[in-house]
Design an enzyme around this catalytic site. Sequence first.
Site, PDB file in Angstrom:
ATOM      1  N   PRO A 128       0.821  -1.207   0.000  1.00 17.07           N
ATOM      2  CA  PRO A 128       0.000   0.000   0.000  1.00 17.07           C
ATOM      3  C   PRO A 128       0.863   1.269   0.000  1.00 17.07           C
ATOM      4  CG  PRO A 128      -0.548  -1.479   1.834  1.00 17.07           C
ATOM      5  CD  PRO A 128       0.772  -1.915   1.277  1.00 17.07           C
ATOM      6  N   HIS A 351       4.004  -5.062   2.617  1.00 17.35           N
ATOM      7  CA  HIS A 351       2.897  -5.420   3.506  1.00 17.35           C
ATOM      8  C   HIS A 351       3.158  -6.601   4.442  1.00 17.35           C
ATOM      9  CE1 HIS A 351      -1.130  -5.280   4.820  1.00 17.35           C
ATOM     10  NE2 HIS A 351      -1.738  -5.042   3.673  1.00 17.35           N
ATOM     11  N   SER A 562     -10.797  -1.138   2.750  1.00 19.04           N
ATOM     12  CA  SER A 562     -10.229  -1.043   4.093  1.00 19.04           C
ATOM     13  C   SER A 562     -10.350   0.369   4.631  1.00 19.04           C
ATOM     14  CB  SER A 562      -8.754  -1.430   4.041  1.00 19.04           C
ATOM     15  OG  SER A 562      -8.237  -1.435   5.338  1.00 19.04           O
TER      16      SER A 562
HETATM   17  N1  COA Z   1     -23.903   5.788  17.009  1.00 17.57           N
HETATM   18  C1  COA Z   1     -23.032   6.778  17.257  1.00 17.57           C
HETATM   19  N2  COA Z   1     -21.672   6.660  17.112  1.00 17.57           N
HETATM   20  C2  COA Z   1     -21.199   5.452  16.699  1.00 17.57           C
HETATM   21  C3  COA Z   1     -22.067   4.374  16.419  1.00 17.57           C
HETATM   22  C4  COA Z   1     -23.475   4.583  16.589  1.00 17.57           C
HETATM   23  N3  COA Z   1     -24.352   3.608  16.341  1.00 17.57           N
HETATM   24  N4  COA Z   1     -21.301   3.337  16.024  1.00 17.57           N
HETATM   25  C5  COA Z   1     -20.024   3.746  16.060  1.00 17.57           C
HETATM   26  N5  COA Z   1     -19.960   5.015  16.485  1.00 17.57           N
HETATM   27  C6  COA Z   1     -18.755   5.831  16.697  1.00 17.57           C
HETATM   28  C7  COA Z   1     -17.660   5.081  17.453  1.00 17.57           C
HETATM   29  O1  COA Z   1     -17.815   5.233  18.844  1.00 17.57           O
HETATM   30  C8  COA Z   1     -16.397   5.755  16.924  1.00 17.57           C
HETATM   31  O2  COA Z   1     -16.234   7.005  17.592  1.00 17.57           O
HETATM   32  P1  COA Z   1     -14.852   7.866  17.574  1.00 17.57           P
HETATM   33  O3  COA Z   1     -14.784   8.542  16.254  1.00 17.57           O
HETATM   34  O4  COA Z   1     -15.053   8.830  18.679  1.00 17.57           O
HETATM   35  O5  COA Z   1     -13.746   6.894  17.816  1.00 17.57           O
HETATM   36  C9  COA Z   1     -16.725   6.039  15.492  1.00 17.57           C
HETATM   37  O6  COA Z   1     -18.158   6.102  15.425  1.00 17.57           O
HETATM   38  C10 COA Z   1     -16.182   5.032  14.500  1.00 17.57           C
HETATM   39  O7  COA Z   1     -16.748   3.740  14.702  1.00 17.57           O
HETATM   40  P2  COA Z   1     -17.088   2.794  13.456  1.00 17.57           P
HETATM   41  O8  COA Z   1     -17.291   3.625  12.263  1.00 17.57           O
HETATM   42  O9  COA Z   1     -18.179   1.852  13.828  1.00 17.57           O
HETATM   43  O10 COA Z   1     -15.779   1.994  13.139  1.00 17.57           O
HETATM   44  P3  COA Z   1     -14.529   1.560  13.981  1.00 17.57           P
HETATM   45  O11 COA Z   1     -13.717   2.767  14.289  1.00 17.57           O
HETATM   46  O12 COA Z   1     -14.961   0.689  15.102  1.00 17.57           O
HETATM   47  O13 COA Z   1     -13.721   0.713  12.888  1.00 17.57           O
HETATM   48  C11 COA Z   1     -13.029  -1.230  11.727  1.00 17.57           C
HETATM   49  C12 COA Z   1     -14.214  -0.463  12.325  1.00 17.57           C
HETATM   50  C13 COA Z   1     -13.523  -2.469  11.061  1.00 17.57           C
HETATM   51  C14 COA Z   1     -12.343  -0.372  10.669  1.00 17.57           C
HETATM   52  C15 COA Z   1     -12.032  -1.562  12.884  1.00 17.57           C
HETATM   53  O14 COA Z   1     -12.639  -2.394  13.832  1.00 17.57           O
HETATM   54  C16 COA Z   1     -10.812  -2.324  12.408  1.00 17.57           C
HETATM   55  O15 COA Z   1     -10.787  -3.543  12.460  1.00 17.57           O
HETATM   56  N6  COA Z   1      -9.767  -1.594  11.962  1.00 17.57           N
HETATM   57  C17 COA Z   1      -8.541  -2.184  11.441  1.00 17.57           C
HETATM   58  C18 COA Z   1      -8.635  -2.295   9.947  1.00 17.57           C
HETATM   59  C19 COA Z   1      -7.306  -2.604   9.336  1.00 17.57           C
HETATM   60  O16 COA Z   1      -6.502  -3.340   9.863  1.00 17.57           O
HETATM   61  N7  COA Z   1      -7.075  -1.997   8.161  1.00 17.57           N
HETATM   62  C20 COA Z   1      -5.816  -2.038   7.512  1.00 17.57           C
HETATM   63  C21 COA Z   1      -5.632  -3.117   6.574  1.00 17.57           C
HETATM   64  S1  COA Z   1      -4.072  -2.899   5.821  1.00 17.57           S
END
Ligand code: COA
Length: 634
Positions: A128, A351, A562
């Site tokens: 990436p 990666h 992603s």
């Molecule tokens: N109502 C209000 N707020 C909500 C909500 C709801 N129903 N659901 C989620 N939110 C909020 C969360 O609290 C969070 O708040 P913040 O901005 O204050 O931290 C924000 O919205 C983001 O949450 P969400 O969009 O649900 O996603 P996440 O941050 O939990 O991410 C993944 C989800 C899948 C991306 C994460 O779990 C993950 O696995 N990341 C790694 C991915 C990775 O490795 N990528 C690289 C590959 S090279």
Amino acid sequence: MLGILARTMAKDLWHKVKPCGHLVRPVAPTQLPGRYLSHQEGLPNLPVPPLQQTCERYLAALEPIVNEKELSHTKELLAEFQGSGGVGERLQKGLERRAHKTQNWLSDWWLTTAYLDYRMPVVIHSSPGVVLPRMEFSDRQGQMRFAAKLIAGILDFKTMIDNETLPVEYLGGKPLCMNQYYQVLSSCRIPGLKRDTVVNYSRSSRPPTHITVVHNFQFFVLDVYNSDGTPLTVDQLYIQLEKIWNSSLQNNKEPVGILTSNHRNTWGKAYSSLIRDKTNKKSVQSIQTSIFTVCLDAAMPRVSEELYRSRAAVQMLHGGGSRWNSGNRWFDKTLQFIVGEDGSCGVIYEHAPAEGPPIVSLIDHVVEYTKKSEIVRTPMVPLPMPRKLRFNITPEIKKDIDDAKQNMNIMVHDLDVKVIVFSHFGKNVPKAHKMSPDAFIQMGLQLAYYRMYLQCCSTYESASLRMFRLGRTDTIRSCSVDSANFVKAMDDPAKPNVEKVILLEKAVKAHRAYTDMAIRGQAIDRHLLGLKLQAIEDLTSLPEIFMDTSYAVANHYNLSTSQVPAQTDCVMCFGPVVPDGYGVCYNPMAEHINFAVSAFNSCDKTNAARMAQGLESALLDMRSLLESTPKAKL
Ligand code: COA
């Protein structure tokens, strides 16, 4: 990256990976030996999900992407597979034994299957890139000043790694595995004839104290520590970079680095002939053992402001071709920081050792560091001239380089990348509607795809498995029965808006539920892969479920996606994982979202700009739907 599975066969629930959250605070000066290991030992083992559960969930995931006949055939195969005393039960027991004996039943398998055995070029197909905001310089002094600060910032971050004082990250209130941070510096991929290796030199008896700098296709060893162990200051680094620049004014040298962009078997063969020569071997080793590489790039062709980010994305992903900066890289190096004379900046990383989030955390730290005013002035003790790496180019190697250039130019022409800043809203809007922003964006992607192709497709989103020791990723299958119901209803004039909102909410909830299941180690894809690899290891015939059409369809990710969130206004980008697919990476910020969409020009069905535009419309339409449907009606 993500759809790597496709290539091998083809916060409490809402919390995200907390970034290091300590930007540019002074790094802890004292070492905490053993802290890393004791943290790691406290992490749980990756579970092996129950067989029945995976079979059921697999069938549910197939429903929106295969036809009825295929589904019912797979149902029969699965019934036989998971039956009492059947093949599935035996393989499951094998996996459970493996889980008992190893730190992580998946991690070694994953490293070899997804990366080291993967023979396509790392360029575009695996590594990436990260596009940073354009820097405010447009000349060589500015370029070197920035590069010097950047190097100092990385060394500052490295101190936390060396001292084992890197703050532990959390996801859903649970501590995460920090191993990837310890793998990205001083490491390099080494090509092999059939399988590559990845070597980390940071734990050797004499850990490296140098970086490599490449300018005009010429590589230099730059020692970045003084004899007393203190890192060089920004001023010292600047002077050293100037020396490098001045002794590599011409780009009339053979771009030996471009060899690393080739198909892995081809490069593996060329590598053995390259390092037969002692000088070449020493030079290659200096690159491999270095802490990281800095690529001082020549200015790329000027483009409009609107196209700038897309152009910068390809510069990061492949360097622009053999006439531009593709020879200014060593693509096997885990971390390469790119600083262009025209202010373009970013990163490309190999990666195999890590996912995007640790890389982006490091970048966040470095970017903040570069903003610090420079107060430290250094006594000007003369430093030795950085050592230029010599290569003896035989006619055979020259031919390998020419072939690699040609292949690189073909790949460059084939890659179609569009980076957009979706400026209408960010995480704020979904949050205001009590929806997970990530799930909302994924549903936007499902809608955009459906509108373009009038069908749903197998979709990959990476989920972190770092709650577990040595955890990497599993797949969130964003295309579900619920997402399909929503996208089919959205443009149906016969459906009332109230119903569309209900379907959208249901699809978003289903996506978030899948995410929670995946980050807790209960998703289906790595489990299925494990069962398949267990069969191969047991030397038994491959179970029919893995030779089934449904399995091929499920692993043909037309959408490979992603989320890589960052504090910096940047975006990660990567290539599609199938010839007729899209790679989509995004950084959702509070009030806007950066998207990078890629496709291949050789496929007449895909078009990155059209997909990006479709995504923008889909997200806007979803917001309008939510805003135009009074709550009382729901
Ligand atoms: N109502 C209000 N707020 C909500 C909500 C709801 N129903 N659901 C989620 N939110 C909020 C969360 O609290 C969070 O708040 P913040 O901005 O204050 O931290 C924000 O919205 C983001 O949450 P969400 O969009 O649900 O996603 P996440 O941050 O939990 O991410 C993944 C989800 C899948 C991306 C994460 O779990 C993950 O696995 N990341 C790694 C991915 C990775 O490795 N990528 C690289 C590959 S090279």
